[in-house]
Scaffold this motif. Structure first.
Motif, short mmCIF file in Angstrom:
data_model
loop_
_atom_site.label_atom_id
_atom_site.label_comp_id
_atom_site.label_asym_id
_atom_site.label_seq_id
_atom_site.Cartn_x
_atom_site.Cartn_y
_atom_site.Cartn_z
N GLU A 65 0.73 -1.27 0.02
CA GLU A 65 -0.23 0.15 -0.15
C GLU A 65 0.87 1.46 -0.09
O GLU A 65 0.60 2.24 -0.50
CB GLU A 65 -0.96 0.13 1.13
N HIS A 66 2.03 1.16 0.92
CA HIS A 66 3.08 2.40 0.80
C HIS A 66 3.54 2.56 -0.75
O HIS A 66 3.71 3.80 -1.06
CB HIS A 66 4.29 1.96 1.61
N LEU A 67 3.57 1.63 -1.47
CA LEU A 67 4.04 1.74 -3.05
C LEU A 67 2.80 2.15 -3.91
O LEU A 67 2.85 2.22 -5.07
CB LEU A 67 4.43 0.25 -3.39
N GLY A 68 1.53 2.04 -3.23
CA GLY A 68 0.32 2.86 -4.01
C GLY A 68 -0.34 1.60 -4.68
O GLY A 68 -1.22 1.71 -5.21
N PHE A 69 -0.27 0.20 -4.22
CA PHE A 69 -1.00 -0.83 -4.53
C PHE A 69 -2.17 -1.20 -3.56
O PHE A 69 -1.68 -1.72 -2.48
CB PHE A 69 -0.03 -1.95 -4.92
N TYR A 70 -3.26 -0.64 -4.02
CA TYR A 70 -4.55 -0.78 -2.83
C TYR A 70 -5.54 -1.70 -3.60
O TYR A 70 -5.81 -1.55 -4.83
CB TYR A 70 -5.04 0.63 -2.77
N PRO A 71 -6.20 -2.60 -2.65
CA PRO A 71 -5.96 -2.72 -1.58
C PRO A 71 -4.92 -3.78 -1.19
O PRO A 71 -4.65 -4.70 -2.08
CB PRO A 71 -7.38 -3.24 -0.99
N GLY A 72 -4.16 -3.66 -0.19
CA GLY A 72 -2.89 -4.38 0.16
C GLY A 72 -3.35 -5.85 0.38
O GLY A 72 -2.55 -6.70 0.11
N VAL A 73 -4.69 -5.91 0.97
CA VAL A 73 -4.79 -7.40 1.20
C VAL A 73 -5.26 -8.44 -0.13
O VAL A 73 -5.06 -9.40 -0.01
CB VAL A 73 -6.16 -7.36 1.87
N PHE A 74 -5.06 -7.63 -1.05
CA PHE A 74 -5.22 -8.21 -2.51
C PHE A 74 -3.83 -8.23 -3.11
O PHE A 74 -3.33 -9.67 -3.38
CB PHE A 74 -5.96 -7.45 -3.38
N TRP A 75 -3.04 -7.51 -2.93
CA TRP A 75 -1.74 -7.33 -3.70
C TRP A 75 -0.80 -7.92 -2.69
O TRP A 75 0.23 -8.79 -3.21
CB TRP A 75 -1.26 -5.94 -3.89
N SER A 76 -0.69 -8.11 -1.51
CA SER A 76 0.26 -8.90 -0.81
C SER A 76 0.29 -10.30 -0.84
O SER A 76 1.33 -11.08 -1.23
CB SER A 76 -0.03 -8.41 0.74
N PRO A 77 -0.75 -11.07 -0.95
CA PRO A 77 -0.88 -12.60 -1.36
C PRO A 77 -0.61 -12.71 -2.66
O PRO A 77 0.08 -13.83 -2.99
CB PRO A 77 -2.62 -12.94 -1.19
N LEU A 78 -0.72 -11.85 -3.27
CA LEU A 78 -0.55 -12.08 -4.84
C LEU A 78 1.06 -11.87 -5.04
O LEU A 78 1.75 -12.60 -5.86
CB LEU A 78 -1.21 -10.93 -5.80
N LEU A 79 1.68 -10.93 -4.47
CA LEU A 79 3.25 -10.89 -4.27
C LEU A 79 3.63 -12.05 -3.92
O LEU A 79 4.77 -12.79 -4.38
CB LEU A 79 3.48 -9.72 -3.51
N ALA A 80 3.06 -12.70 -2.89
CA ALA A 80 3.80 -13.93 -2.16
C ALA A 80 3.67 -14.89 -3.19
O ALA A 80 4.74 -15.99 -3.64
CB ALA A 80 3.09 -14.22 -0.81
N ALA A 81 2.44 -15.24 -3.70
CA ALA A 81 1.85 -16.36 -4.73
C ALA A 81 3.17 -16.20 -5.93
O ALA A 81 3.51 -17.06 -6.52
CB ALA A 81 0.69 -16.46 -5.18
N THR A 82 3.42 -14.96 -6.43
CA THR A 82 4.07 -14.91 -7.40
C THR A 82 5.60 -15.17 -7.30
O THR A 82 6.12 -15.71 -8.05
CB THR A 82 3.95 -13.26 -8.20
N GLU A 83 6.04 -14.74 -6.10
CA GLU A 83 7.60 -15.18 -5.82
C GLU A 83 7.57 -16.64 -5.46
O GLU A 83 8.53 -17.15 -6.10
CB GLU A 83 7.73 -14.32 -4.66
N PHE A 84 6.70 -17.40 -4.68
CA PHE A 84 6.60 -18.69 -4.26
C PHE A 84 6.39 -19.62 -5.47
O PHE A 84 7.17 -20.37 -5.98
CB PHE A 84 5.96 -18.83 -2.90
#
Length: 149
Positions: free
Chosen positions: A58-77
């Motif tokens: 969210e600090h980077l401007g990606f809202y809502p963070g509850v959507f983007w955070s798991p997407l980031l985790a899934a993309t990396e893992f």
């Protein structure tokens, strides 16, 4: 005597040509497996706590963070695992490349670390670009399935 412009440059040590030819595909496979495994390892902590990066994204401007955070985790893992085994290599590498572009921006611009902070992300982003363009070679699940994106 010169060779045609379309051929590879002559080797300074011609006897190494056979070795280079023999290892060409293995080196590419090793790069893909290592890059995927390291990306999955990097994402492992995030996948254990998929909402742990909510405030950062969210600090980077990606809202809502509850959507983007798991997407980031899934993309990396999961993306790292897919790249390592060579399944859906191009889309997985493309998604990772986007994540790495954001991390380069985060370290280089947001945190004002400049090139020194962004260089690893840029290097990894270019490795992922290589696999977006190249895809996986014959040592991959994509090749065993006989299909690639």
């Amino acid at each position: 005597m010169t060779e045609p412009a379309t051929s590879r440059p002559r080797l300074i040590i011609p006897v190494l040509g056979g070795l280079y030819s023999a290892l060409h595909e293995s080196a590419e496979t090793l790069l893909r497996v290592a890059a995927g495994a390291l990306l999955a390892t990097h994402g492992y902590g995030k996948i254990l706590d998929p909402f742990g990066m909510t405030s950062m994204v969210e600090h980077l401007g990606f809202y809502p963070g509850v959507f983007w955070s798991p997407l980031l985790a899934a993309t990396e893992f999961f993306g790292g695992i897919l790249i390592a085994i060579g399944l859906f290599t191009r889309p997985a590498a493309f998604a990772a490349m986007i994540v790495l572009a954001v991390t380069a921006h985060f370290h280089g611009i947001v945190r004002s670390e400049g090139l020194a902070g962004a260089e690893k992300s840029i290097l990894w982003m270019l490795i992922m670009l290589f696999f977006v363009i190249r895809g996986a070679n014959r040592h991959s699940v994509d090749a065993k399935l006989g299909r690639q994106f």
